[in-house]
Write a protein that holds these residues in place. Structure first.
Motif, PDB file in Angstrom:
ATOM      1  N   ALA A  22      17.355   8.745  10.048  1.00  0.00           N
ATOM      2  CA  ALA A  22      17.458   9.683   8.924  1.00  0.00           C
ATOM      3  C   ALA A  22      18.511   9.231   7.917  1.00  0.00           C
ATOM      4  N   GLU A  23      19.603   8.645   8.406  1.00  0.00           N
ATOM      5  CA  GLU A  23      20.642   8.162   7.505  1.00  0.00           C
ATOM      6  C   GLU A  23      20.162   6.932   6.734  1.00  0.00           C
ATOM      7  N   PHE A  24      19.442   6.059   7.413  1.00  0.00           N
ATOM      8  CA  PHE A  24      18.878   4.893   6.716  1.00  0.00           C
ATOM      9  C   PHE A  24      17.906   5.347   5.635  1.00  0.00           C
ATOM     10  N   GLU A  25      17.082   6.331   5.961  1.00  0.00           N
ATOM     11  CA  GLU A  25      16.153   6.860   4.965  1.00  0.00           C
ATOM     12  C   GLU A  25      16.898   7.401   3.752  1.00  0.00           C
ATOM     13  N   ARG A  26      18.007   8.085   3.995  1.00  0.00           N
ATOM     14  CA  ARG A  26      18.790   8.641   2.887  1.00  0.00           C
ATOM     15  C   ARG A  26      19.364   7.524   2.026  1.00  0.00           C
ATOM     16  N   ILE A  27      19.900   6.490   2.685  1.00  0.00           N
ATOM     17  CA  ILE A  27      20.495   5.371   1.948  1.00  0.00           C
ATOM     18  C   ILE A  27      19.441   4.630   1.129  1.00  0.00           C
ATOM     19  N   LEU A  28      18.300   4.359   1.756  1.00  0.00           N
ATOM     20  CA  LEU A  28      17.244   3.630   1.053  1.00  0.00           C
ATOM     21  C   LEU A  28      16.669   4.449  -0.094  1.00  0.00           C
ATOM     22  N   ALA A  29      16.382   5.718   0.164  1.00  0.00           N
ATOM     23  CA  ALA A  29      15.810   6.567  -0.882  1.00  0.00           C
ATOM     24  C   ALA A  29      16.719   6.650  -2.092  1.00  0.00           C
ATOM     25  N   ALA A  81       0.832  -1.211   0.000  1.00  0.00           N
ATOM     26  CA  ALA A  81       0.000   0.000   0.000  1.00  0.00           C
ATOM     27  C   ALA A  81       0.864   1.258   0.000  1.00  0.00           C
ATOM     28  N   TRP A  82       1.952   1.250   0.780  1.00  0.00           N
ATOM     29  CA  TRP A  82       2.858   2.412   0.833  1.00  0.00           C
ATOM     30  C   TRP A  82       3.513   2.662  -0.513  1.00  0.00           C
ATOM     31  N   LEU A  83       3.985   1.609  -1.162  1.00  0.00           N
ATOM     32  CA  LEU A  83       4.620   1.760  -2.472  1.00  0.00           C
ATOM     33  C   LEU A  83       3.653   2.388  -3.473  1.00  0.00           C
ATOM     34  N   SER A 136      13.193  12.288   3.446  1.00  0.00           N
ATOM     35  CA  SER A 136      12.671  12.750   4.731  1.00  0.00           C
ATOM     36  C   SER A 136      11.308  12.127   5.025  1.00  0.00           C
ATOM     37  N   GLY A 137      11.197  11.500   6.196  1.00  0.00           N
ATOM     38  CA  GLY A 137       9.932  10.905   6.607  1.00  0.00           C
ATOM     39  C   GLY A 137       9.614   9.580   5.943  1.00  0.00           C
ATOM     40  N   LEU A 138      10.609   8.973   5.288  1.00  0.00           N
ATOM     41  CA  LEU A 138      10.378   7.734   4.551  1.00  0.00           C
ATOM     42  C   LEU A 138       9.875   6.610   5.457  1.00  0.00           C
ATOM     43  N   ILE A 139      10.491   6.431   6.632  1.00  0.00           N
ATOM     44  CA  ILE A 139      10.081   5.361   7.536  1.00  0.00           C
ATOM     45  C   ILE A 139       8.653   5.586   8.035  1.00  0.00           C
ATOM     46  N   LYS A 140       8.327   6.813   8.383  1.00  0.00           N
ATOM     47  CA  LYS A 140       6.968   7.102   8.859  1.00  0.00           C
ATOM     48  C   LYS A 140       5.943   6.774   7.785  1.00  0.00           C
ATOM     49  N   ASN A 148      12.250  -5.921  16.398  1.00  0.00           N
ATOM     50  CA  ASN A 148      13.322  -5.251  15.659  1.00  0.00           C
ATOM     51  C   ASN A 148      12.790  -3.921  15.141  1.00  0.00           C
ATOM     52  N   SER A 149      13.357  -2.842  15.609  1.00  0.00           N
ATOM     53  CA  SER A 149      12.854  -1.505  15.285  1.00  0.00           C
ATOM     54  C   SER A 149      13.533  -0.925  14.058  1.00  0.00           C
ATOM     55  N   TRP A 150      12.731  -0.235  13.245  1.00  0.00           N
ATOM     56  CA  TRP A 150      13.255   0.536  12.117  1.00  0.00           C
ATOM     57  C   TRP A 150      13.157   2.022  12.410  1.00  0.00           C
ATOM     58  N   GLY A 151      13.218   2.368  13.684  1.00  0.00           N
ATOM     59  CA  GLY A 151      13.096   3.771  14.067  1.00  0.00           C
ATOM     60  C   GLY A 151      11.673   4.261  13.976  1.00  0.00           C
ATOM     61  N   ASN A 152      10.738   3.319  13.817  1.00  0.00           N
ATOM     62  CA  ASN A 152       9.327   3.678  13.695  1.00  0.00           C
ATOM     63  C   ASN A 152       8.676   3.828  15.063  1.00  0.00           C
ATOM     64  N   GLY A 153       7.525   4.461  15.087  1.00  0.00           N
ATOM     65  CA  GLY A 153       6.816   4.647  16.339  1.00  0.00           C
ATOM     66  C   GLY A 153       6.048   3.396  16.742  1.00  0.00           C
TER      67      GLY A 153
END
Length: 221
Positions: free
Chosen positions: A71-78, A26-28, A92-96, A127-132
């Motif tokens: 934020a660094e993971f988001e940059r790498i993934l993006a 759904a996110w994709l 920015s905000g990719l994980i959210k 296992n957290s991905w920095g998500n809430g």
């Protein structure tokens, strides 16, 4: 005679939430991200993080252990992804955005509350991905909470399973572990726990009731 399990240790995403695959799909679509490209990238990273591949430089491994900032993971993934039209993916905000479709499965939370009411200890092991996380639900559901990025360990590492077992104050053989990732379940079983590979709340509830020797009623939702 087998001793009934006295503690439930459970994953969060995909067990206490709606399935990960559905959420990601759904996110994709919502973000207009190239689905095939995302899955190619994730296949390589997940292989390294969970299926015995190299963890050196693996972004998922580092993120889940709290060694890589969100934020660094988001940059790498993006940087590895692209939109369906070929454009760049905003970091920015990719994980959210990725986890925005995660919704709690009330039936599973109800099962944990019922288990606690019958003397079974409960622990979250995620296992957290920095998500809430919906921590407002945790007080009624868990005796202990283990978030990988907060403890510097991650599943399927043996150390994080031992940490969770120590928090509930029991031997591994007295614990049942639930996860939707097969490698994590195998790691728990290798330590001596009873493993449940989660795919459906009804099946998991029935297996918990049998394994722990307790009554878990279906809740009318």
């Amino acid at each position: 005679m087998t001793t009934a399990c006295r503690a439930i240790i459970t994953d969060w995403g995909g067990v206490l939430t709606t399935p990960l695959r559905e959420t990601i799909t759904a996110w994709l679509a919502d973000d207009g991200i190239d689905d095939a490209r995302y899955r190619d990238v994730m296949r390589s990273w997940v292989q390294g993080a969970y299926a015995g591949g190299s963890v050196d430089g693996n972004p998922i491994h580092a993120l889940e252990r709290g060694e890589l900032a969100t934020a660094e993971f988001e940059r790498i993934l993006a940087a590895e992804l692209r939109l369906a039209d070929g454009g760049p993916v905003p970091a920015s905000g990719l994980i959210k955005r990725m986890f925005s479709g995660f919704h709690p499965v009330d039936e599973m939370y109800a099962a944990l509350r019922q288990a606690r009411g019958q003397g079974v200890r409960t622990c979250l092991l995620s296992n957290s991905w920095g998500n809430g996380y919906p921590r407002d639900r945790f007080g009624e559901a868990f005796d202990a909470v283990v978030i990988s990025g907060e403890v510097g360990m991650r599943k399927p590492e043996e150390a994080i399973f031992r940490h969770a077992v120590e928090l509930v104050g029991l031997a591994p053989q007295e614990c049942v572990f639930i996860d939707d990732i097969e490698h994590n379940v195998h790691a728990a079983v290798d330590l001596g726990m009873v493993g449940i590979l989660h795919s459906d709340p009804v099946d998991t509830r029935e297996r918990l009731a049998e394994t722990c020797g307790i009554e878990l009623d279906a809740m009318p939702f």
